[in-house]
Motif scaffolding. Structure first.
Motif, PDB file in Angstrom:
ATOM      1  N   GLU A 219      -4.880   5.775  -5.219  1.00  0.00           N
ATOM      2  CA  GLU A 219      -5.927   5.442  -6.102  1.00  0.00           C
ATOM      3  C   GLU A 219      -7.667   5.183  -5.162  1.00  0.00           C
ATOM      4  O   GLU A 219      -8.075   5.069  -5.391  1.00  0.00           O
ATOM      5  N   THR A 220      -6.752   5.251  -4.093  1.00  0.00           N
ATOM      6  CA  THR A 220      -7.996   4.628  -3.029  1.00  0.00           C
ATOM      7  C   THR A 220      -8.076   6.206  -2.314  1.00  0.00           C
ATOM      8  O   THR A 220      -8.839   5.868  -0.952  1.00  0.00           O
TER       9      THR A 220
ATOM     10  N   TYR B 210       0.745  -1.049  -0.033  1.00  0.00           N
ATOM     11  CA  TYR B 210      -0.041   0.016   0.382  1.00  0.00           C
ATOM     12  C   TYR B 210       0.948   0.780  -0.289  1.00  0.00           C
ATOM     13  O   TYR B 210       0.766   1.880   0.911  1.00  0.00           O
TER      14      TYR B 210
ATOM     15  N   GLU C 123     -10.043  -0.968   2.094  1.00  0.00           N
ATOM     16  CA  GLU C 123     -10.867  -1.487   1.157  1.00  0.00           C
ATOM     17  C   GLU C 123      -9.576  -2.326  -0.396  1.00  0.00           C
ATOM     18  O   GLU C 123     -10.089  -3.218  -1.489  1.00  0.00           O
ATOM     19  N   TRP C 124      -8.306  -2.322  -0.192  1.00  0.00           N
ATOM     20  CA  TRP C 124      -7.129  -2.290  -0.974  1.00  0.00           C
ATOM     21  C   TRP C 124      -6.989  -3.274  -0.724  1.00  0.00           C
ATOM     22  O   TRP C 124      -6.589  -4.458  -1.437  1.00  0.00           O
TER      23      TRP C 124
ATOM     24  N   GLY D 114      -8.358   3.611   3.140  1.00  0.00           N
ATOM     25  CA  GLY D 114      -8.000   2.906   1.762  1.00  0.00           C
ATOM     26  C   GLY D 114      -7.253   1.775   1.826  1.00  0.00           C
ATOM     27  O   GLY D 114      -7.924   1.002   0.843  1.00  0.00           O
TER      28      GLY D 114
END
Ligand code: ADP
Ligand code: MG
Length: 735
Positions: free
Chosen positions: A47-48, A40, A81-82, A78
């Protein structure tokens, strides 16, 4: 050859390289898109995360500033989710306790909405920032008792979270620091981060006051060359010493070792390269820029190295690399040995910690540079390092005092146990010119320069590589070569950052104080000259392997500490307590606890080795020896009636000698093994870890060496078909 050994060899003979699967082959063109995809990092964050949040976290990562807690919730969301998209069901705070390994406790993202039977996937800012693992079973060196067992982990936002993929799922690993409830560091990361901050601050102030330079942050950089052995796992499993201790405790020298110099940089064996390739792809996905790979000097020995990174990230990546090397090797039917000396008689393994300081803008402070001002800046940092290494050689030595390194340092293949600096010819000349100059010139411009005549252009890249020095300048960085291959690199790096920062502060303060009486240039030159003159005894450009160096070092008053206990005793000297306390890197309690843990680790390792050796000799080696002794005696017995009937027939004197040799050697082995057992029992009477370490070093290790001597001799005369464990020639050469 024993049946078991023959079976292993037949098995290896048929073994094909293991395919790594889709993630490796045919994807070279996808390397840039795959790189970093399992972390991450900035790409995934962009992106998140909402853009204002992304900018904040990018700033934190770039400069090490503190994160606004409100942002943490957004980052956590974030990240979750990733991670879920990557297949992660769990997260963990990944931390480095003082046992030399990485630790993790997994938590699923699941929670139940109160009052409803509904499962939610959740991960809050609080869960990201802080964890509360039970700390009671990690070494603490007496910092806390079990009744105050709670510890807590704190997110290191500057080292990216990553995904670890297992066969049936994935885990999100969040690099964290680990402290006791009362705030003491129980890990390797906390003091590393503190030391990075310290060296950054001291560098920033120095650069600002003396060179009018402004930067946001200075980072220590680390490029860690990692050496290791890969041998077939079947051999490993048949050697209880490798399984228990990571090194062979017995093993006769094979007829061929490394003397043909045919392994270093040789073509890599196909099984080995497929294993390393799989490791590389995994590490690239994890954002570790692995760059080089090659065969090392000893048969079965290899090295990989990444492009350097900021110290904490490089250190985390090195831990991840060691983990992945171990697990991928197993998949390939191999085992990865990180011990500093798994096999006697051939080279052992180290880690070369290439270290430098870089500004946030990427300017390398150990780059000699092109202008007089850049050269002056370089000389100031160089002088600080020379002073630091001279004053704190004991600490650098202690920072690499792990049990395995005792077999390696000074053993004619690795740097000696005397800490010194190699500068190379050109730089040495520069230093000598500064020390010997009588004509310190007045400043010619506003720019700082050295004001020393005969100052040649500084070397950009030193091709003159002295492999025998523990701490060598290699053009634009220092290479600390004494670090053990199995070590967590943090402590050596903490020491380096701290001593250099302290030295920078000393030199800067001295210059500022001189400036009360004279101009900046003159003050600068005076302090540099005085400091170099006081500490140049630590510079040595000759052969560090030679006996002559030991004498020279002694005459210069440099310490030679070949054993681990001797090296560890110094850690909490008054000088070192003061150094770490004043810089707030380690409190006296934290420092003492580390010393205690290092003693404990040493003692436990040697005790495990001694007990393993006793068992192997009693239950594997001696029974085979008795069997062979009996067969020789039986054979002689069986021919005696015949010989007696043939009065003039030759007498089998040589066979009698062989039997005598066997009887004597087996007797010696039995006796020395019994003596070892008695000493092991005696060792239980020692009072402190400190006392025990000296007992083990001075009494148990020589006793183990004796046992080995007799066992190795017997290995060369016993019937090969009954020798119970794989031999060196098999483990080192068959794959
Ligand atoms: P060698 O075996 O000749 O020492 P390698 O290429 O195997 O060379 O390793 C050199 C290491 O030094 C690499 O990891 C490289 O990234 C690292 N390095 C280069 N510059 C720096 C720097 N400024 N700071 C820290 N490490 C560096
Ligand atoms: Mg190197």
């Amino acid at each position: 050859m024993s049946n078991r050994r023959r079976e292993i060899i037949e098995y290896i003979d048929k073994r094909e390289p293991v395919e790594a699967g889709g993630e490796v082959s045919d994807q070279a063109d996808r390397l840039t898109s795959i790189y970093d995809s399992d972390t991450y990092g900035l790409n995934a964050m962009r992106e998140t995360l909402p853009s204002h949040c992304y900018k904040k976290i990018r700033e934190v990562m770039a400069t090490g500033s503190t994160l606004d807690p409100q942002i943490a919730d957004m980052v956590a969301n974030g990240m979750k989710e990733w991670a879920i998209k990557q297949g992660a069901t769990h997260y963990c705070h990944w931390f480095l306790p003082l046992n030399g390994l990485a630790a993790e406790k997994h938590d699923a993202f699941v929670s139940i909405f109160p009052g409803e039977e509904k499962l939610l996937l959740e991960f809050s800012g609080m869960q990201l920032i802080k964890g509360e693992p039970d700390a009671s079973s990690f070494p603490s060196g007496g910092i806390r008792s079990t009744w105050e067992a709670r510890g807590y982990t704190v997110w290191d936002a500057t080292s990216p979270a990553f995904i670890r993929r297992e066969k049936n799922g994935a885990v999100l690993c969040i690099p964290t620091a680990f402290c006791s409830w009362t705030g003491e560091a129980l890990d390797q990361k906390t003091p590393l981060l503190r030391s990075m901050e310290y060296v950054s601050n001291e560098s920033l102030i120095t650069l600002n006051l003396l060179f009018n330079e402004t930067h946001k942050r200075v980072f220590p950089t680390l490029g860690i060359e990692q050496e290791f052995f890969l041998i077939d796992r079947k051999f490993y499993l048949a050697r209880p010493d490798l399984v228990n201790c990571g090194r062979t405790l017995i093993g006769a020298r094979p007829p061929k070792g490394q003397e043909m110099e045919d392994h270093y940089f040789g073509t890599m064996n196909s099984r080995i390269i497929s294993c390393i390739q799989e490791v590389e792809w995994k590490m690239w996905r994890l954002g570790m820029p692995l760059k080089t790979r090659h065969n090392e000097v000893a048969p079965g020995q290899y090295e990989v190295a990444p492009i350097f990174e900021r110290a904490n990230v490089a250190a985390d990546h090195n831990m991840m690399l060691m983990d992945i090397l171990k697990s991928v090797a197993t998949k390939h039917g191999l085992v990865c040995l990180f011990h500093e000396k798994p096999f006697a008689g051939v080279n052992g393994s180290g880690k070369h910690n290439n270290w430098s300081l870089s500004t946030d803008g990427g300017s390398n402070l150990l780059d000699p540079g092109h202008t007089p001002s850049q050269n002056a800046r370089f000389i100031l940092f160089l002088t600080a390092i020379i002073r630091a290494v001279d004053i704190h050689a004991d600490l650098l030595r202690a920072s690499v005092a792990v049990p395995g390194n005792e077999h390696r340092l000074g053993a004619n293949e690795a740097p000696p146990a005397i800490i010194s600096i190699y500068l190379g010819k050109e730089l040495d000349t520069v230093v000598n010119n500064i020390i010997n100059s009588t004509d310190i010139q007045a400043p010619t411009s506003d720019d700082m320069n050295l004001g020393v005549s005969g100052f040649p252009p500084l070397p950009k890249d030193s091709t003159d590589r002295n492999r025998t020095s523990p701490f060598a300048f290699t053009g634009n960085k220092f290479e600390f070569r004494a670090v053990g291959s199995s070590q967590v690199v943090n402590f050596p790096c903490i020491v380096l950052n701290t001593i250099v920062a302290e030295s920078l502060k000393y030199i800067r303060d001295s210059i500022l104080s001189e400036m009360k009486n004279t101009n900046r240039q003159t003050a600068f030159n005076k302090v540099i000259k005085e400091t170099l003159s006081a500490h140049n005894r630590v510079i040595f450009n000759g052969d560090g392997y030679s006996d002559e160096w030991k004498d020279i070092a002694k005459s210069r008053g440099l310490q030679n500490l070949p054993t681990t206990p001797e090296a560890l005793v110094n850690i909490n000297s008054e000088k070192n307590i003061k150094l770490f306390k004043e810089s707030s890197i380690l409190s006296p309690v934290e420092l003492e606890s580390r010393q205690e843990i290092l003693f404990e680790i040493y003692n436990k390792s040697i005790k495990i080795e001694a007990n393993s050796l006793y068992d192997i000799i009693s239950t594997l080696v001696l029974p085979s020896c008795f069997q062979y002794q009996k067969s020789v005696a039986d054979s002689l017995n069986s021919i005696m009636p015949f010989l007696q009937s043939q009065k003039s027939f030759c007498q089998p004197n040589a066979q009698f000698s062989l039997l005598s040799e066997l009887v004597e050697a087996i007797n010696n082995l039995t006796e020395s093994n019994q003596k070892l057992l008695n000493l092991i029992k005696q060792s239980k009477e020692t009072k402190s870890e400190h006392e025990l370490s000296f007992f083990l070093n001075q009494t148990i290790i020589p006793a183990m060496n004796d046992v080995r001597k007799y066992s190795d001799h017997l290995e060369t005369i016993i019937d090969d078909s009954i020798w119970p464990i794989p031999k060196y020639s098999e483990m080192l050469f068959l794959r």
